[in-house]
Design an enzyme around this catalytic site. Structure first.
Site, PDB file in Angstrom:
ATOM      1  N   HIS A  68      10.426  -6.022  -3.548  1.00 35.62           N
ATOM      2  CA  HIS A  68      10.687  -6.653  -4.836  1.00 35.62           C
ATOM      3  C   HIS A  68      12.157  -6.552  -5.232  1.00 35.62           C
ATOM      4  O   HIS A  68      12.622  -7.334  -6.063  1.00 35.62           O
ATOM      5  CB  HIS A  68       9.798  -6.025  -5.913  1.00 35.62           C
ATOM      6  CG  HIS A  68       8.400  -6.551  -5.890  1.00 35.62           C
ATOM      7  ND1 HIS A  68       7.844  -7.244  -6.939  1.00 35.62           N
ATOM      8  CD2 HIS A  68       7.444  -6.504  -4.936  1.00 35.62           C
ATOM      9  CE1 HIS A  68       6.603  -7.592  -6.642  1.00 35.62           C
ATOM     10  NE2 HIS A  68       6.335  -7.141  -5.421  1.00 35.62           N
ATOM     11  N   VAL A  72      14.969 -10.608  -4.642  1.00 41.02           N
ATOM     12  CA  VAL A  72      15.433 -11.236  -5.888  1.00 41.02           C
ATOM     13  C   VAL A  72      16.957 -11.353  -5.927  1.00 41.02           C
ATOM     14  O   VAL A  72      17.516 -12.415  -5.709  1.00 41.02           O
ATOM     15  CB  VAL A  72      14.902 -10.470  -7.123  1.00 41.02           C
ATOM     16  CG1 VAL A  72      15.392 -11.120  -8.417  1.00 41.02           C
ATOM     17  CG2 VAL A  72      13.372 -10.467  -7.106  1.00 41.02           C
ATOM     18  N   HIS A 191       1.483  -4.372   4.465  1.00 45.67           N
ATOM     19  CA  HIS A 191       0.178  -4.209   3.819  1.00 45.67           C
ATOM     20  C   HIS A 191      -0.781  -3.347   4.638  1.00 45.67           C
ATOM     21  O   HIS A 191      -1.952  -3.237   4.302  1.00 45.67           O
ATOM     22  CB  HIS A 191      -0.448  -5.583   3.558  1.00 45.67           C
ATOM     23  CG  HIS A 191       0.234  -6.347   2.472  1.00 45.67           C
ATOM     24  ND1 HIS A 191       0.019  -7.689   2.240  1.00 45.67           N
ATOM     25  CD2 HIS A 191       1.144  -5.950   1.540  1.00 45.67           C
ATOM     26  CE1 HIS A 191       0.763  -8.082   1.221  1.00 45.67           C
ATOM     27  NE2 HIS A 191       1.455  -7.049   0.780  1.00 45.67           N
ATOM     28  N   ASP A 245      -5.484  -2.016   3.417  1.00 44.92           N
ATOM     29  CA  ASP A 245      -6.092  -1.957   4.746  1.00 44.92           C
ATOM     30  C   ASP A 245      -7.375  -1.132   4.634  1.00 44.92           C
ATOM     31  O   ASP A 245      -7.316   0.083   4.436  1.00 44.92           O
ATOM     32  CB  ASP A 245      -5.122  -1.308   5.730  1.00 44.92           C
ATOM     33  CG  ASP A 245      -5.688  -1.164   7.136  1.00 44.92           C
ATOM     34  OD1 ASP A 245      -6.894  -1.438   7.332  1.00 44.92           O
ATOM     35  OD2 ASP A 245      -4.927  -0.763   8.040  1.00 44.92           O
ATOM     36  N   THR A 248      -7.670   1.658   8.193  1.00 46.12           N
ATOM     37  CA  THR A 248      -6.769   2.829   8.286  1.00 46.12           C
ATOM     38  C   THR A 248      -5.794   2.763   7.109  1.00 46.12           C
ATOM     39  O   THR A 248      -4.606   2.482   7.290  1.00 46.12           O
ATOM     40  CB  THR A 248      -6.001   2.835   9.621  1.00 46.12           C
ATOM     41  OG1 THR A 248      -5.294   1.578   9.763  1.00 46.12           O
ATOM     42  CG2 THR A 248      -6.942   3.013  10.790  1.00 46.12           C
TER      43      THR A 248
END
Length: 327
Positions: A68, A72, A191, A245, A248
Site C-alpha cells: 500500500h 501510491v 497472500h 491461505d 498453510t
C-alpha cells in the site's frame, strides 16, 4: 604523501556531493548504510522478530503495508504519515497494521544512528524480514530511499488494486508502475500469509430468501465456500477475519498457487489470475516449484520496492518520526 591523501579526500567529497545532488533510483545499494549505520538490518530484523513472536499477524500486516505504500506515491513511507486527508485516512487503508513495528524500529535506530536511516528503508526491510521469518527467502534489498513529504488520500484509489478487479485491470495498474504480468502473479503470492476481512470477499456471496449466505461465484470449491460462510455468517455483528491461505496460513510458501488451481483463492482478484492464459501459466509453474517461486519473489520484490523511490535531497527527507514529516 600528505598532499596526495588530501587530494584524494577532496575528490571523494566532491563526488559524494555530486552524487547526492543528482541521485536517482540507481543510487540505491545494499551497502548504503555500511559506514553510517552498519547494524541497521539487524535492528529492524530483531524488532520484527520481537513483535511477530508476540503477535502472529504482524508479518502479514507488514507485507500488506509495503504494497500500500509503494503502489501510491512510490516506496517513500508516505502511507505512514498521520493527519487529516493523508493516505492512512482512505477507507482502503483503515485496516492496515504494522505501524507500531516500524515506529519501534525507527526509535531504536534514531538512538543508535540519529538522522541517518529513512522510514522508507525501514519499512522495506521490515516487509522483507516478515517474509523470511515465515519461511520465505531472505531478499537482498538495495537501500538509500528518502522519505516522501506528500501523503494524500486522493492518490490512493487510483493506484491500488481493489479485490473486485479483473486480471486486465490489475495488469494495467501494475504496468503503470513498471511491473509485468509475471510480477503481478508472483507478488500476489504475498497472500500466502496474512488475514483478510470478510467484507473483502463478501461480493462472492449473497443472501438467500432465508437470510443465509449462498455463493454466487461458481469458481469457488464447494467445501471452501461452505467453510467461509461459517466463518463469515450473514448475521455477524463484529468485524471478522479469515486466513488468506486456508492450508498453510502462517507459512510463506507456494501453496497459494495450488489454492488458486483448486478453487480456494480467497479474494475475487486472486481467482481472476487463472482467467487469463498467460497469468494461469505462471500460476501453474509456480505451484509446482517453490524454489522457482522464491527466486521470482526476490526479483519482483526488489522491482516493486524500487518504484518511485526518492533519493535526492530535493525530493525527500529523513523523518525524525515516521508518522509525520519534519518541521
Amino acid at each position: 604523501m600528505h598532499l596526495i591523501l588530501r587530494t584524494l579526500l577532496t575528490l571523494l567529497l566532491f563526488f559524494s556531493c555530486t552524487s547526492a545532488s543528482n541521485s536517482s533510483s540507481s543510487d540505491l545499494s545494499s551497502d548504503f548504510y555500511s559506514l553510517t549505520c552498519p547494524n541497521v538490518q539487524l535492528f529492524v530484523r530483531n524488532t520484527v522478530r520481537f513483535y511477530s513472536a508476540n503477535d502472529g499477524t504482524v508479518p502479514g500486516k507488514l507485507l500488506r503495508l509495503i504494497f500500500h505504500d509503494c503502489m501510491v506515491e512510490g516506496c517513500d513511507a508516505s502511507v505512514l504519515i498521520q493527519g487529516n486527508g493523508t493516505e492512512r485516512t482512505d477507507p482502503a487503508n483503515l485496516s492496515l497494521g504494522g505501524f507500531d513495528v516500524v515506529e519501534s524500529a525507527k526509535r531504536l535506530i534514531e538512538v543508535m544512528c540519529p538522522g541517518t536511516v529513512s522510514c522508507a528503508d525501514i519499512l522495506v526491510l521490515a516487509a522483507r524480514d516478515a517474509v523470511e521469518i515465515t519461511g520465505g527467502p531472505l531478499v537482498q534489498v538495495p537501500l538509500g530511499r528518502k522519505d516522501g513529504k506528500v501523503s494524500l488520500a486522493s492518490n490512493v484509489r487510483p493506484n491500488i488494486i481493489d479485490t473486485s478487479f479483473s486480471v486486465e485491470e490489475m495488469a494495467k495498474t501494475f504496468s503503470s508502475k513498471g511491473l509485468s504480468m509475471e510480477d503481478l502473479v508472483v507478488l500476489s503470492g504475498a497472500h500466502t500469509i496474512g488475514l483478510s476481512h470478510c467484507t473483502s470477499f463478501s461480493d462472492r456471496f449473497q443472501k438467500d430468501a432465508n437470510g443465509s449466505l449462498a455463493p454466487v461465484d461458481a469458481s469457488m470449491e464447494k467445501n471452501f465456500a461452505s467453510e467461509l460462510m461459517k466463518q463469515c455468517p450473514a448475521n455477524a455483528t463484529a468485524p471478522t477475519t479469515v486466513s488468506c491461505d486456508p492450508v498453510t496460513p502462517n507459512q510463506f510458501d507456494n501453496q497459494y498457487y495450488t489454492n488458486l488451481l483448486t478453487g480456494k483463492g480467497l479474494l475475487k482478484s486472486d481467482s481472476e489470475l487463472i482467467n487469463d492464459p498467460k497469468a494461469e501459466a505462471f500460476v501453474e509453474s509456480l505451484s509446482k516449484n517453490q524454489s522457482s517461486f522464491f527466486d521470482s519473489w526476490a526479483e519482483s520484490f526488489v522491482k516493486m520496492t524500487s518504484i518511485g523511490v526518492k533519493t535526492g535531497d530535493d525530493k525527500g527527507e529523513i523523518r525524525a518520526i515516521c508518522s509525520s514529516v519534519n518541521g
